[in-house]
Design an enzyme around this catalytic site. Structure first.
Site, PDB file in Angstrom:
ATOM      1  CE  LYS A   2      -4.281  -1.735   1.911  1.00 49.00           C
ATOM      2  NZ  LYS A   2      -5.390  -1.826   2.645  1.00 49.00           N
ATOM      3  NE  ARG A  52      -7.568  -7.992   1.029  1.00 47.46           N
ATOM      4  CZ  ARG A  52      -7.040  -7.204   0.101  1.00 47.46           C
ATOM      5  NH1 ARG A  52      -5.945  -6.355   0.379  1.00 47.46           N
ATOM      6  NH2 ARG A  52      -7.668  -6.982  -1.231  1.00 47.46           N
TER       7      ARG A  52
HETATM    8  C1  7PJ Z   1      -8.039  -4.331   2.173  1.00 50.89           C
HETATM    9  C2  7PJ Z   1      -9.182  -5.217   1.859  1.00 50.89           C
HETATM   10  C3  7PJ Z   1      -7.864  -4.402   3.688  1.00 50.89           C
HETATM   11  C4  7PJ Z   1      -9.639  -5.875   4.195  1.00 50.89           C
HETATM   12  C5  7PJ Z   1      -8.449  -4.077   0.232  1.00 50.89           C
HETATM   13  C6  7PJ Z   1      -5.393  -2.827  -1.550  1.00 50.89           C
HETATM   14  C7  7PJ Z   1      -6.800  -2.330  -1.513  1.00 50.89           C
HETATM   15  N1  7PJ Z   1      -9.968  -5.959   2.643  1.00 50.89           N
HETATM   16  N2  7PJ Z   1      -9.504  -5.044   0.520  1.00 50.89           N
HETATM   17  N3  7PJ Z   1      -8.451  -4.913   4.491  1.00 50.89           N
HETATM   18  N4  7PJ Z   1      -7.634  -3.456   1.181  1.00 50.89           N
HETATM   19  N5  7PJ Z   1     -10.177  -6.323   5.047  1.00 50.89           N
HETATM   20  O1  7PJ Z   1      -5.287  -4.271  -1.169  1.00 50.89           O
HETATM   21  O2  7PJ Z   1      -4.589  -2.268  -1.776  1.00 50.89           O
HETATM   22  O3  7PJ Z   1      -6.925  -3.553   4.083  1.00 50.89           O
HETATM   23  S1  7PJ Z   1      -8.264  -3.647  -1.344  1.00 50.89           S
END
Ligand code: 7PJ
Length: 260
Positions: free
Chosen positions: A204, A238
């Site tokens: 990010k 994640r």
């Molecule tokens: C997240 C997500 C996060 C959860 C995305 C990216 C943006 N779901 N989906 N937490 N970020 N739970 O991966 O850059 O931080 S999309």
């Protein structure tokens, strides 16, 4: 949790190597590398992103979900904020709902209440298109704790057991650079809410902006944030880079085990 990028149709090469085949290859590698959850998502939630229609999102995600369920034993999560997508994913046996809007959108609480799977409630300030322009909090940690309490309440009122919930402070979703690092440093603040914490910092801007690194140069930063997140209480991470993250977390784990 390994991130599966479901690329738009235009990127598949004339059906020779289809989107689904491509996804299954990615999933197989992530499973080999140690992922226990595969998170399927479109690109609709990135900062500045435009909305994707329900139909486009269904077409993009559901066939991939079905194919993963048919070919692997791994748990599958759906990254969506649309009740129709949640409902169809549940029908197809999805194992977890990952909603960056914390079930705030129309119909989501009701759909979730009709299933029995875990749900990740993420905090976001504002809307994806504008959330990164000057985010403001009275007190970052108190405000997010209060948001979690309200969403936990809303879920329980809708008939969703608290035991099904996972909390995520939403790195990059309406947070300044400093606010993102304040959250990372103080993740344990949310432990008293009594629920597992999920952390998503992989590649990010909070990494790129601090270190002045392009997206493809953010691995070291991403690994460092993963280690800190687990150290500070996260239990689901994640990530894009599953193998490297597992290596880093194994080092953290053994030092935890050997600490006296
Ligand atoms: C997240 C997500 C996060 C959860 C995305 C990216 C943006 N779901 N989906 N937490 N970020 N739970 O991966 O850059 O931080 S999309």
């Amino acid at each position: 949790m390994g991130i599966l990028n479901v690329t738009p149709d235009s990127f598949s090469d004339g059906g020779k190597f289809t989107q689904i085949d491509n996804a299954l290859v990615q999933v197989e590698q992530m499973v080999i590398d140690g992922a226990s959850i595969i998170d399927i998502g479109g690109e609709s939630t990135r900062p500045g992103a435009v909305d994707v229609s329900v139909n486009d999102e269904l077409v993009r995600t559901i066939p991939v979900l079905k194919a993963i369920k048919e070919n692997f034993k791994v748990a599958v999560s759906i990254d969506t904020s649309k009740s129709a997508v949640m409902a169809e994913a549940i029908e197809q046996g999805v194992d977890l709902i990952n909603d960056v809007c914390a079930l705030k959108n129309d119909g989501c609480l009701a759909v979730a209440a009709q299933s029995n799977i875990p749900i990740c409630l993420m905090h976001m300030q504002g809307k994806p298109r504008t959330m990164q322009t000057n985010p403001q909090y009275d007190d970052l940690l108190d405000d997010i704790s209060e948001f979690f309490r309200q969403r936990i309440d809303a879920c329980q009122t809708a008939g969703i057991n608290k035991e099904r919930l996972i909390l995520d402070p939403g790195f990059g979703f309406g947070k300044s650079l400093e606010q993102n690092y304040k959250l990372l440093a103080n993740l344990s603040t949310f432990k008293p809410l009594g629920l597992p914490l999920l952390s998503g910092t992989s590649r990010k801007s909070m990494i790129g902006d601090l270190l002045n690194r392009e997206v493809n140069e953010r691995l070291s930063g991403s690994l460092t944030t993963a280690v800190l997140a687990v150290q500070n209480g996260a239990s689901i991470i994640r990530v894009h880079d599953v193998k490297e993250t597992m290596d880093a977390l194994k080092i953290l784990q053994i030092t935890h085990q050997l600490q006296r």
